[in-house]
Design a protein around this motif. Structure first.
Motif, short mmCIF file in Angstrom:
data_model
loop_
_atom_site.label_atom_id
_atom_site.label_comp_id
_atom_site.label_asym_id
_atom_site.label_seq_id
_atom_site.Cartn_x
_atom_site.Cartn_y
_atom_site.Cartn_z
N VAL A 71 -4.89 -0.10 3.06
CA VAL A 71 -4.95 1.19 2.37
C VAL A 71 -3.66 1.44 1.61
O VAL A 71 -3.67 1.94 0.47
CB VAL A 71 -5.21 2.34 3.39
N ALA A 72 -2.52 1.07 2.22
CA ALA A 72 -1.22 1.28 1.58
C ALA A 72 -1.13 0.48 0.28
O ALA A 72 -0.65 0.99 -0.75
CB ALA A 72 -0.10 0.89 2.53
N LEU A 73 -1.58 -0.76 0.31
CA LEU A 73 -1.51 -1.59 -0.89
C LEU A 73 -2.48 -1.10 -1.97
O LEU A 73 -2.20 -1.16 -3.16
CB LEU A 73 -1.83 -3.06 -0.53
N ARG A 74 -3.65 -0.61 -1.52
CA ARG A 74 -4.65 -0.16 -2.47
C ARG A 74 -4.23 1.13 -3.17
O ARG A 74 -4.51 1.33 -4.35
CB ARG A 74 -5.98 0.07 -1.73
N VAL A 133 8.62 8.17 2.27
CA VAL A 133 7.44 7.45 2.78
C VAL A 133 6.39 7.34 1.68
O VAL A 133 5.79 6.27 1.46
CB VAL A 133 6.86 8.16 4.02
N ARG A 134 6.17 8.44 0.98
CA ARG A 134 5.16 8.43 -0.09
C ARG A 134 5.57 7.47 -1.21
O ARG A 134 4.73 6.76 -1.77
CB ARG A 134 4.98 9.85 -0.64
N GLU A 135 6.85 7.44 -1.56
CA GLU A 135 7.32 6.59 -2.65
C GLU A 135 7.27 5.11 -2.27
O GLU A 135 7.10 4.24 -3.12
CB GLU A 135 8.76 6.96 -3.02
N ARG A 136 7.42 4.83 -0.97
CA ARG A 136 7.54 3.43 -0.55
C ARG A 136 6.27 2.93 0.15
O ARG A 136 6.31 2.04 1.00
CB ARG A 136 8.75 3.31 0.39
N THR A 137 5.15 3.53 -0.21
CA THR A 137 3.88 3.13 0.40
C THR A 137 3.59 1.64 0.19
O THR A 137 3.19 0.92 1.11
CB THR A 137 2.72 3.97 -0.18
N GLY A 177 15.68 19.58 5.75
CA GLY A 177 15.90 18.87 4.48
C GLY A 177 15.76 17.37 4.65
O GLY A 177 15.18 16.69 3.79
N ILE A 178 16.26 16.85 5.77
CA ILE A 178 16.14 15.41 6.02
C ILE A 178 14.66 15.03 6.18
O ILE A 178 14.19 14.04 5.61
CB ILE A 178 16.93 15.03 7.29
N MET A 179 13.91 15.82 6.94
CA MET A 179 12.49 15.53 7.14
C MET A 179 11.74 15.55 5.81
O MET A 179 10.89 14.69 5.55
CB MET A 179 11.88 16.54 8.11
N ASN A 180 12.06 16.52 4.98
CA ASN A 180 11.39 16.64 3.68
C ASN A 180 11.64 15.41 2.82
O ASN A 180 10.70 14.84 2.23
CB ASN A 180 11.89 17.91 2.98
#
Length: 407
Positions: free
Chosen positions: A402-405, A308-312, A299-302
């Motif tokens: 890439v993260a900013l784009r 990570v996806r939200e804070r790209t 659950g923690i990993m998920n």
């Protein structure tokens, strides 16, 4: 970034999403609480069993009918090949023993006036008090003369005294056991059950009286049958000698050629068996409860992957202004460890509370294991570290452009 800044940032990030952080910790909380409670329950059961076995008396050996294999297989038909004469022979011919008590039990209806109870009626010999470390609270115990005369006298347990007589004294009263009248001559001090028999809620009568006057009495061509013989060695060093001498004597008396038709066990043997069983049970319960810790780690990993996806965009901006891969990796690892350790601490508190509650509501003594607590919290932190590595590495490897784009 130094460690203090990483801790501060991780704490603020988790606090900003309190509900998600709490739900993420839930698996770890439940896992820790379960492990600590199960280990504590197992240790409490072990202490309870040990305490029960300690009440059997010091330096005690038990001689029971049937071979060792018969007992281990749990056969329903245990041979009745031990008799009162065997106990008398052990007392007279084995120099390493100090006292011998023969015992035979069976259920009978016991009545006093309009009250009745279906309980264990135990035929015993006078040395029962010495060998089994019982005390008489009021009156007297059964004597050699009672056994010789097959006297209709009885000694009752403290619980039975309350059930049949309330606050009235039982001494001098007459009770009927299986339709036969007995005079109550004594009441035992409360001690609790052992070997599956609650002597506090039982009637003790002379062994000969039980065999000749009561329907549950057993006789064979070789004498009065007994359920088992309890032997007290002179001291702890004499126990192995006593076991050897008793074995030789009974083999001669029973004309045994091959396998023994009896089995001798000591208090230490029973303690070892009980500790092995309760230890295995504790390990099994802890392993089952530990599965929830593994689930909590997933659950923690998920959640960290979602984070990570939200804070790209945040990751891209930080890397663009100079944050290194180790800074990003450290921040996400710290967040995962904080979640797991906090869940471990809360789960530990719940687990300890559960153990104390079990101790209050059950006969098990509360067994709070410091080792189990340290291990559970350490495993929680390790799970956070292990399951947080993959999301943290993903975050650290993001290309800032890439993260900013893609943000």
């Amino acid at each position: 970034m130094n460690l203090q800044e990483s801790l501060s940032m991780a704490t603020k990030t988790l606090a900003a999403n309190r509900l998600r952080s709490t739900l993420t910790m839930l698996g770890i909380i439940i896992g820790n609480a379960s492990v600590i409670t199960m280990v504590g329950l197992g240790e409490g059961a072990q202490r309870f069993v040990n305490a029960q076995l300690q009440t059997l008396g010091p330096n005690v050996l038990f001689v029971v009918p049937g071979s060792r294999e018969t007992r281990q297989l749990g056969s329903l038909e245990v041979p009745r090949n031990l008799v009162l004469a065997d106990a008398e022979a052990i007392a007279q011919q084995v120099p390493s023993v100090s006292a011998v008590a023969a015992e035979s039990s069976g259920r009978q209806l016991v009545t006093f006036r309009n009250r009745n109870a279906n309980i264990n009626v135990v035929g015993i010999t006078p040395d029962f008090l010495t060998v089994r470390s019982f005390e008489v609270a009021r009156g007297r115990f059964i004597t050699d003369l009672d056994v010789t005369r097959s006297a209709q006298v009885a000694v009752i347990g403290d619980t039975l005294q309350e059930r049949l007589f309330d606050t009235e004294s039982a001494l001098g009263k007459q009770i009927r056991v299986g339709g036969v009248t007995f005079d109550v001559v004594g009441v035992l001090e409360k001690k609790g059950s052992n070997l599956g028999l609650d002597y506090d809620d039982a009637v003790m009568v002379p062994l000969t009286t039980k065999a000749t006057r009561l329907a549950s009495g057993e006789r064979s061509p070789y004498g009065i049958e007994v359920s088992f013989i309890t032997v007290s060695a002179r001291d702890r060093a004499s126990m192995s000698t006593a076991e050897f001498q008793i074995t030789n004597l009974l083999r001669l008396r029973h004309n045994v050629r091959d396998e023994d038709d009896f089995y001798i066990s000591s208090q230490d043997t029973l303690l070892t068996i009980a500790n092995t069983i309760t230890g295995a049970l504790t390990l099994m319960l802890a392993a089952i409860a530990g599965i929830s810790l593994f689930v909590g780690g997933i659950g923690i990993m998920n959640i960290m992957l979602v984070s990570v996806r939200e804070r790209t965009q945040e990751i891209g901006l930080r890397k663009a202004i100079g944050a290194s891969q180790s800074d990003i990796l450290g921040q996400f690892l710290i967040e995962a460890i904080i979640l797991s350790v906090a869940g471990g601490v809360i789960g530990t508190a719940l687990g300890v509370s559960g153990i104390l509650l079990i101790g209050l509501l059950s006969p098990f003594e509360a067994g709070i294991s410091v080792g189990a607590i340290v291990l559970a919290v350490s495993i929680s932190g390790g799970i956070g570290l292990f399951f947080g590595v993959f999301p943290a590495r993903q975050a650290a490897k993001l290309d800032p452009i890439v993260a900013l784009r893609t943000a």
